[in-house]
Write an enzyme that holds these catalytic residues in place. Structure first.
Site, PDB file in Angstrom:
ATOM      1  N   LYS A 292       0.807  -1.223   0.000  1.00 47.35           N
ATOM      2  CA  LYS A 292       0.000   0.000   0.000  1.00 47.35           C
ATOM      3  C   LYS A 292       0.843   1.277   0.000  1.00 47.35           C
ATOM      4  O   LYS A 292       0.400   2.309  -0.523  1.00 47.35           O
ATOM      5  CB  LYS A 292      -0.959  -0.003   1.188  1.00 47.35           C
TER       6      LYS A 292
ATOM      7  N   GLY B 241       0.488   0.309   5.523  1.00 46.15           N
ATOM      8  CA  GLY B 241      -0.510   1.055   4.758  1.00 46.15           C
ATOM      9  C   GLY B 241      -1.830   1.206   5.476  1.00 46.15           C
ATOM     10  O   GLY B 241      -2.408   2.308   5.545  1.00 46.15           O
TER      11      GLY B 241
END
Length: 519
Positions: A300, A377
């Site tokens: 991410k 993330g």
């Protein structure tokens, strides 16, 4: 939103059967038919004590569907290690007895053709196959190999590639799109899974699916072909969306997004994509057919480098969980739907628990201590969301430098991960797990929060959604905390992704019903 093709694609679903007895083969054939197979592949080399004339007649006489006979030698990845002449005589016998399809390896087919023994049968179609290592095979090499198989006079050509990365699987799609004869082509293993699922889009003759209790790595089950992927609806115009992650086997995204695409009348399919190298992946899967991606663990943050543009919220968080390929110019645009999904789920849980800060203060998170475990993330999305609501953020992470970096970004504090077990929160704090600890199949794990301190937390949130109620949530519930499952976050971020994927409005009630039924 576009429409789904009314005509079923012509790709068949084949169940490969590898039972060790004729009796079990007969039972498995019936199971394969019941679970939705169109054709059955019988691996004769798996049958112990196989008696060619007797057993072939039994199998062919009792077949409930068209049948492919395969008798694979150990040199080709099979289990037959005896006299090769006997094996070839058995395959010729299968032709004479009227098997719908009989498979011959390329070398055998070429030798028989030279000897004038590779004659056609009005009752059987010939599949000529080859098994190769994709790492050492270029797109041109594979195209030449397909042409060689075609030159034998085969009715169907079969190419099986041992791909080590998902990017090698792209060669399969090129071959399927350009071959002039019926072609079976796929890549083995979990990294080749999409070659089965997307076979119908690119014109594959057939794809393989395993029967329920005989799971084969890299093959969808027959039931998932019908229920999760609904490949009968897939055609050349179908837009492909996928989860870019490592691992991906835990993902339930296909079970949510694909039925929702169908329900909304959108011609799309959502597939798991096990990616090892982001740069290579985005270089290879760069065409308009691959219209968007979800981004999971551990990519991410890293994926920002591969986006042409990033939405301001995702840019400030430093994490992207959704990418759209903009139709007008093919540029990749990164978004973050995790942030609002997770924070609103926690806020709603507090409100349902009677926690309000008054009408003048919009969020029940304001001024609360928000204890975050995990600075990747998902953790960054939670931290920025909590900060935007006025919470005081403390970050724990196994990488203390990463924890300090995130804490600095949200004006919070950071502590080493090993201090978590002894950490004493103030009463009414929020605890949020943004690590994979407790995720299927390692469901016995959880973050090391002392059981005695769990009762101090008002809400405990776990970003893990498989299983629905993790060990952390069970322990927190027993301690009296309000618990919020990652399933709630998953649903909310998925509705945001659907809107971005399709340009339409997600049918939220429909998606929630799927969550309640399937998760």
């Amino acid at each position: 939103m576009g429409s789904i093709g009314l005509l079923k694609n012509s790709t068949m679903i084949c169940a490969p059967l590898m039972a060790e007895s004729v009796e079990q083969m007969l039972k498995d054939m019936q199971k394969a038919k019941a679970e939705g197979a169109d054709v059955i592949e019988i691996r004769l080399d798996c049958i112990k004590g196989f008696q060619p004339k007797k057993d072939l007649q039994i199998l062919l006489r009792n077949k409930p569907l068209p049948i492919i006979i395969v008798y694979r030698a150990t040199s080709q990845g099979g289990q037959y290690d005896a006299d090769d002449q006997t094996r070839l005589e058995t395959l010729q016998l299968a032709k004479e007895l009227g098997s719908d399809y009989v498979e011959f390896e390329l070398k055998v087919a070429s030798d028989l053709m030279k000897e004038g023994q590779f004659h056609r049968s009005s009752r059987s179609k010939i599949i000529v196959s080859s098994y190769v290592n994709a790492v050492t095979s270029s797109k041109e090499d594979l195209s030449h190999l397909v042409a060689c198989m075609q030159s034998t006079g085969a009715d169907v050509v079969k190419l099986v590639v041992n791909a080590m990365t998902i990017t090698e699987t792209a060669k399969i799609f090129h071959l399927l799109s350009h071959c002039q004869v019926p072609l079976i082509a796929y890549s083995t293993g979990e990294r080749g899974l999409i070659s089965q699922i997307l076979g119908p889009k690119f014109g594959g003759f057939l794809v393989y699916g395993s029967i329920g209790e005989h799971i084969v790595p890299g093959l969808p089950t027959l039931s998932s072909f019908k229920q999760a992927y609904e490949i009968d609806c897939v055609d050349s115009d179908t837009k492909v969306f996928g989860l870019v992650s490592k691992p991906v086997s835990h993902s339930k995204g296909p079970f949510l997004h694909n039925p929702t695409f169908r329900h909304a009348g959108y011609n799309g399919i959502y597939v798991p994509m096990l990616v090892d190298d982001l740069k290579e992946f985005f270089n290879v899967y760069s065409g308009p057919d691959f219209a968007g991606f979800s981004v999971g663990i551990p990519y991410k943050e890293a994926v920002l480098d591969f986006c042409d543009e990033v939405h301001p919220l995702a840019q400030s968080i430093g994490a992207v969980n959704t990418i759209i390929r903009r139709p007008m110019d093919g540029r990749l645009i990164g978004y973050n739907t995790d942030c609002e999904a997770s924070i609103t789920a926690i806020e709603d849980a507090l409100r349902l628990g009677g926690i309000r800060n008054g009408d003048a203060l919009p969020s029940p998170l304001k001024d609360r201590l928000f204890v975050l475990v995990g600075a990747g993330g998902a953790g960054r999305a939670l931290a920025f969301g909590a900060k935007s609501r006025g919470a005081r953020v403390i970050v724990f992470d196994i990488d203390f430098d990463r924890a300090k970096s995130l804490a600095n970004d949200v004006l919070g504090e950071a502590y080493p991960f090993e201090h978590l077990v002894a950490f004493q929160p103030e009463n009414g704090a929020i605890l949020a797990n943004a690590t994979p600890l407790g995720m299927h199949p390692n469901t016995a794990n959880r973050i090391p929060v002392d059981q005695k301190t769990l009762k101090e937390y008002k809400v405990v949130f776990d970003a893990v959604y498989n299983p629905r109620k993790t060990r952390l949530l069970k322990d927190a519930e027993a301690a009296g905390a309000i618990i919020v499952s990652g399933v709630e976050m998953f649903l909310r971020q998925a509705t945001g992704q659907f809107n971005l994927f399709t340009g339409g409005k997600a049918p939220e009630d429909f998606m929630r019903d799927i969550i309640m039924e399937k998760f």
